[in-house]
Design a protein around this motif. Sequence first.
Motif, PDB file in Angstrom:
ATOM      1  N   GLU A  43      38.900  59.145  18.958  1.00 43.62           N
ATOM      2  CA  GLU A  43      37.971  59.780  19.882  1.00 43.62           C
ATOM      3  C   GLU A  43      38.284  59.377  21.324  1.00 43.62           C
ATOM      4  N   MET A  44      38.569  58.094  21.542  1.00 43.46           N
ATOM      5  CA  MET A  44      38.832  57.618  22.892  1.00 43.46           C
ATOM      6  C   MET A  44      40.148  58.138  23.448  1.00 43.46           C
ATOM      7  N   ALA A  45      41.088  58.380  22.526  1.00 39.39           N
ATOM      8  CA  ALA A  45      42.398  58.852  22.976  1.00 39.39           C
ATOM      9  C   ALA A  45      42.427  60.355  23.189  1.00 39.39           C
ATOM     10  N   ALA A  46      41.372  61.018  22.744  1.00 38.95           N
ATOM     11  CA  ALA A  46      41.359  62.480  22.826  1.00 38.95           C
ATOM     12  C   ALA A  46      41.383  62.951  24.278  1.00 38.95           C
ATOM     13  N   ALA A  47      40.611  62.253  25.098  1.00 38.52           N
ATOM     14  CA  ALA A  47      40.567  62.631  26.501  1.00 38.52           C
ATOM     15  C   ALA A  47      40.434  61.383  27.340  1.00 38.52           C
ATOM     16  N   PRO A  48      40.896  61.406  28.602  1.00 37.80           N
ATOM     17  CA  PRO A  48      40.785  60.216  29.460  1.00 37.80           C
ATOM     18  C   PRO A  48      39.336  59.744  29.567  1.00 37.80           C
ATOM     19  N   THR A  49      39.142  58.434  29.534  1.00 34.92           N
ATOM     20  CA  THR A  49      37.797  57.879  29.646  1.00 34.92           C
ATOM     21  C   THR A  49      37.567  57.391  31.067  1.00 34.92           C
ATOM     22  N   GLU A  50      36.414  56.773  31.236  1.00 33.04           N
ATOM     23  CA  GLU A  50      36.067  56.241  32.555  1.00 33.04           C
ATOM     24  C   GLU A  50      36.926  55.039  32.913  1.00 33.04           C
ATOM     25  N   PRO A  66      40.166  53.094  33.349  1.00 29.23           N
ATOM     26  CA  PRO A  66      41.588  53.405  33.497  1.00 29.23           C
ATOM     27  C   PRO A  66      42.477  52.548  32.598  1.00 29.23           C
ATOM     28  N   GLU A  67      42.054  51.319  32.274  1.00 27.49           N
ATOM     29  CA  GLU A  67      42.910  50.479  31.422  1.00 27.49           C
ATOM     30  C   GLU A  67      42.986  51.058  30.013  1.00 27.49           C
ATOM     31  N   ILE A  68      41.850  51.556  29.535  1.00 31.62           N
ATOM     32  CA  ILE A  68      41.846  52.223  28.227  1.00 31.62           C
ATOM     33  C   ILE A  68      42.791  53.412  28.276  1.00 31.62           C
ATOM     34  N   ASN A  69      42.718  54.143  29.355  1.00 32.34           N
ATOM     35  CA  ASN A  69      43.550  55.338  29.478  1.00 32.34           C
ATOM     36  C   ASN A  69      45.030  54.981  29.483  1.00 32.34           C
ATOM     37  N   ARG A  70      45.355  53.883  30.214  1.00 36.11           N
ATOM     38  CA  ARG A  70      46.753  53.477  30.259  1.00 36.11           C
ATOM     39  C   ARG A  70      47.217  53.025  28.874  1.00 36.11           C
ATOM     40  N   LEU A  71      46.351  52.291  28.210  1.00 41.68           N
ATOM     41  CA  LEU A  71      46.713  51.775  26.878  1.00 41.68           C
ATOM     42  C   LEU A  71      46.887  52.924  25.884  1.00 41.68           C
ATOM     43  N   LEU A  72      45.970  53.858  25.930  1.00 45.67           N
ATOM     44  CA  LEU A  72      46.007  54.917  24.916  1.00 45.67           C
ATOM     45  C   LEU A  72      46.834  56.120  25.359  1.00 45.67           C
ATOM     46  N   GLY A  73      47.463  55.996  26.514  1.00 41.61           N
ATOM     47  CA  GLY A  73      48.435  57.015  26.898  1.00 41.61           C
ATOM     48  C   GLY A  73      47.839  58.291  27.455  1.00 41.61           C
ATOM     49  N   THR A  74      46.583  58.223  27.844  1.00 46.21           N
ATOM     50  CA  THR A  74      46.005  59.428  28.454  1.00 46.21           C
ATOM     51  C   THR A  74      46.210  59.404  29.958  1.00 46.21           C
ATOM     52  N   GLU A  75      46.803  58.372  30.464  1.00 51.50           N
ATOM     53  CA  GLU A  75      47.055  58.278  31.888  1.00 51.50           C
ATOM     54  C   GLU A  75      48.352  57.486  32.075  1.00 51.50           C
ATOM     55  N   ASP A  76      49.172  57.857  33.035  1.00 54.11           N
ATOM     56  CA  ASP A  76      50.464  57.220  33.263  1.00 54.11           C
ATOM     57  C   ASP A  76      51.361  57.280  32.011  1.00 54.11           C
ATOM     58  N   GLU A  77      52.558  56.678  32.146  1.00 50.03           N
ATOM     59  CA  GLU A  77      53.509  56.800  31.036  1.00 50.03           C
ATOM     60  C   GLU A  77      53.935  55.411  30.572  1.00 50.03           C
ATOM     61  N   TYR A  78      52.993  54.645  30.100  1.00 49.40           N
ATOM     62  CA  TYR A  78      53.321  53.265  29.722  1.00 49.40           C
ATOM     63  C   TYR A  78      54.189  53.185  28.475  1.00 49.40           C
TER      64      TYR A  78
END
Lengths: 258, 338, 438, 407
Positions: free
Chosen positions: B260-267, B269-281
């Motif tokens: 669910e959290m990876a489905a769309a970017p969350t509030e 940013p660290e979660i987003n970076r970890l789950l790949g919804t933001e940036d290309e880590y």
Amino acid sequence: MTDAALAPPPPVSGEVAVQITGMNKWYGQFHVLRDIDLTVTKGERIVICGPSGSGKSTLIRCINRLEEHQSGQIVVDGTELTSNLKNVDKVRSEVGMVFQHFNLFPHLTVLENCTLAPIWVRKVPKREAEETAMHFLHKVRIPEQAHKYPGQLSGGQQQRVAIARSLCMRPKIMLFDEPTSALDPEMIKEVLDTMIELARDGMTMLCVTHEMGFAQAVANRVIFMDQGQIVEQNTPREFFNNPRSERSKLFLSQILGH
Amino acid sequence: MKTSVMLGTLALAGLAGAAQAATLDDVKARGTLNCGVNPGLTGFAAPDASGTWQGFDVDLCRAIAAAALGDPAKVNYIPLSGETRFTALAAGEVDVLARNSTWTFSRDTDLKLDFPAVNYYDGQGFLAPRALGVASAKELDGATVCIQTGTTTELNLADFFRVNNITYEPVPIANDAEGRQQYLAGACDVYTTDASGLASVRATFETPDDHVILPEIISKEPLGPAVRHGDTEWADIVRWTFYALVTAEELGITAANVAEMAAAPTENPEINRLLGTEDEYGTMAGLDQQWAVRVVQAGGNYGEIFERNLGESTSIGLARGLNALWTQGGLMYAPPFR
Amino acid sequence: MSEIHAETVAFARDTMMPPAPPPRRETGAVRWMRENLFSGPLNIILTILAAWLLWLALRDLLPWAWRGIWQAGSASECRAIRDQLYGEGVPAACWAVVRARWRQLLFGFYPADGLWRPLLALGLFLVAVLPVLFSGAPRRLLWLSAAAPFVIVWLLWGGSLWGPVAAALGFVVGWAIWAAVARRGNAGLALLLGLGAALAWWFLLARPVAAGLASVAPLALVPVESRAFGGFTLSLVIGLAGICLSLPLGVLLALARRSELFFISKVAVAYIEVIRGVPLIVWLLVAQVVLNYFLPRGTNFDILLRVIIMVTLFSSAYIAEVIRGGLAALPSGQYEAADALGLGYWQATRLIVLPQALKISIPGIVNSFIGLFKDTTLVSIISLFDPMRISSTIRATTEWGGIYWELYVFVALVFFAFCFAMSRYSIWLERRLERSHR
Amino acid sequence: MTIAAEPPRRAFRPSQLINDSRYRGLTIQVVALLLLAGLIAYLGHNLVVNLRALGKDFDFGFLGNRAGYDIGQTLISYTNNDTHARAALVGMLNTLLVAALGCVTATVIGVLAGVLRLSKNWLIGRLMTVYVELFRNVPLLLWIVLVHAVLSNATPIPAEFRGEGATASMVFGVIAFTAQGTFIPWPVWGEGAELLTVVLLLSILAALVWRSYARRRQMATGRPLPVLWVALAILVLPTVLAFLLLGRPVTFDVPTMRETGIARFNGGVNILNSLVALWFALALYTGAFIAEIVRGGILAVSRGQSEAAFALGLRPGRTMRLVILPQALRVIVPPLISQYLNLTKNTSLAVAVGYADLRATLGGVTMNQTGRELESILLLGLFYLVVSLVISGAMNVYNRRIALKER
């Protein structure tokens, strides 16, 4: 002796079968054969006798190189026996040998014993080899035993199989190394009969044996050996009736005396 | 197509093997991760009735396979004894050694290993029968001590008794099961191994209350996965796979909510970076964007893995202690995903 | 007394005397016990001693085993049931662990729906060795024996059928070429060409042929990894593979050791002595930790294969000694007769010497197998899942933590059943050989 | 006279390499040698490449480093400050110790069981058959583990020896069998002990001299002299006398339960259960094989031999000693020695019970801590190989002696 013995042995041709000149052999320090000279012509039937340890067996075992000689020359049917293995193979496939203890292969049937060498050495097709084998088994008068194993036969029968086995290679020369001395008395005759028949067919034979009756019946030469040397050679009649050397006389008196 | 082993042997499989490439490439080419594990340590690695490997170390293997190969099931578990584990790693028999091995100076340097992370902070302790009447390890003068060979524990033991100027007699044992049996038969007064191991041994006793784990922890045992020295890319993958698990716990990402959290970017940013919804880590590590999602999906975050295999709800019943997150007074601390 | 009476007086008797029963103390259990247990002071002491030993051994064991609990989910459940049934602390076996995990003890981690495969493989193996072990079996089975190894490998490891078939074809190709050339006479050249053809087949053609066949007729079993092998399946695979693969090597070594060529025989002696001088466990360590050093960099094949290779090298030295005994038992007349018939060394060896020497060696080979089969427990030390190691892992699970004796007793019983049967067979065979050799 | 081995000098032809019996053997050997050398070179090359790639070298220097681990059972003094080499030496001696103990015990058990299996006593015969079959058909590793477990379960823990309510007591007051090992008294050599040793050795010599004198007398005069009692007296009396005269130079250090702290015995020597378990498991296992060898040896001496001896008026004991045994020994000794060889190699299973043999020290802890697999395993293998070769060398000497006697 027997019916077979009554027929005169065929005449001897002039061709040389085995030519041994100046042959010597040692076992370590022991000088077993000393300066042996012997010429065997085709069709000759030679009986070799002598006391035990005189080198008789060694001599005939040298003829198909079961033993190596160290000096001198042995030429068998035009092939000299040297360290050349091809020559050795050639000689062995032309010289048959019958052993004191038969040495049949116990894991093969009588028929397989007879066809083994033709198939693998002479490269004869199996069917042909079997026909030949049956022919010779008829000749030694045991065709009915063809599918038995050697262990199921009597000693005399085994030795006749051994003769048939050698004959299957269609040898030019047959060597017999005391073929009857491991047999019970009543079986000796059946083997000797086979040998006599063979002699009548004109086979070149060298035979180490103490069967003097056989010697008198078929041999055209008797060789007496002692201490690794050929001490006397003569026709059977001369040898038995008029031995020349003292050793032969002693030997004959011991062998015939009882 | 998997050619048969017979054919492989006849063709001298080895001759075909290329020179050692980067481990990640090897793993991808092979399609499975070779993970060295303990052949049977309760809670850490042991096959269950259906032959499936389970345990704390096993879950790390699964997480690494999820990250590198996309499938947590694609792991070859290669059981290794204490005596041969490092050789197997050095020889390339395993890609990663997840076998509760202690990170020490000489192993890091002399044995040419790298320890990318510490996934369990342990320490060596003593298990003693209550009837022995001993309250502290310092009172163990003259005790006979059951100890597994081929580990750092026997070196620690020698040091501890030497420092405290008391004597002991070592009773070497072959494995955990033998150790348990010998200890119960009274062949030794105390049993020593890592505290986690002691807890799991004690849990199987008929009367666990008759035995106590002495308060002293005589050594630091930072246990962690090990990889071959020199392949830093691969070490990074192992390291950050583990840190992803810790970070996930820190951020409240669980196996249940990760999709669910990876489905769309969350509030956050660290979660987003970890789950790949933001940036290309993911690509920075030579992996894809979804890697951390799969890592968490494989067996949950660090806390979930701990609870399931070793935690207080299991028969082993270990408290988090040093292995709690740094925010909860423990030592588990992942560098930031930034 | 009675005999004298019978001989001297019998002719005077006019009616025949019916056979009379012997005195009472000479029959039945009493007599048997007098003769077999209490025939003298020493024997009485021995009997009492033996009975006491027996009592000592069985006093605790039998009730423990008899009380055994078969239905339980874990060791603690076992204890609870025991406490309920017999009271607290009464010794009672927890056979439930065997019931729960027998499949692992026998088959390791082999997929549960494929257990028929190792069983069928074992059955096939037994049929395949029939013509070797019992001379009465039909000779036609020998074809099956030749094909069996490949089918067994396929059954056990799975994958495409055509892999093993292609591997087997290599032997057929090699053999065909050898036979064709050997007919023309040159044995050495034939051997060389045959070997070359087989190698060329395996290295160049086998894979494409297998792949091609697989695409035409995709006959395949679910592949099973070597690490899934465990328990007695593993022991049998290692033991049987070790013995079967080491036979050809052992034959060559034995022939080499008896060879008149100085260097060849010395190399064989050195190999045999070195292998036999060092314990198997050290060789297994070699397989696990140093074998890789001697193979090209990056070579990595699985530990089971490495162990089989090591075990093969190991047992070949022992088999060589067994076969050397068989060769020595062959009378020299057999060699002489073969020579006199003009058979070459290899012909004589193949047709005359080996068939006989191997037959004599079979009991020895079976005994070697028993030894090797028992020794497979050593692979537990290098973390392969033999029955001993499986027992340890079962005890490492949280359910069966406190269990100790039950698993070992089970393992020991299975080993005993296997080995005892084989040793009986070997003894029977030896007796039969003795009879056939008069 | 021409020499057959050298036919008329003909130029050497290459085909002779295959067709001439003088050269063919040489050709085959050279080819084999080349193949072998190639194989060794290939393996060696791989080794060098692999070592370089791993950044390792081949160096025995690690043997001089501090070991850092403790060993429970040592024959020589050892602490964790000693070197790996000394740890290896300790392991080596431990291996030899258990091998020697095992061989002696296995022989005793084996001979007893072998003879008893032939006994007319049904129960004993059956019991021995069960023993032999049970031990021969179950893996040794399993026996070692089981014997170890039985041993530690069947013996009391040291605490049970202590205090008022002690539930266990020492055997004869000097030996304590405990779950932590067997504590036995150990001699302490005081002043004059050397002299005592000399006296003991001299009296053994004197006893032997008496025995041979008695035999010669009997051979010469036909009158037997008492051997056993006189020899015993010669053996015991001077030593006891010397012991007393020298003021009891040898005392025994008897294990005693210490008063405070954890219950344990002080003094004496502790034989660890791992040693005892390994020792007895090896002895029982090998004993089962020896029993079969002994039985076979006795059965091999034909019944006619003992009948002939009885007919000559020899009594059963003498028959056994003078007729059966010397012949049976020829059959028994060679396989017996190969059993000794097996036992020695099997001591390497010590790892199952944690006994510190060479495999556990050098091939275990040391190898694991230093990462020197090649060097450790090489040394390990060499040790076993040397021991095996020494034992089989002894066997060959014996076989040769037997062979000479047959002439």
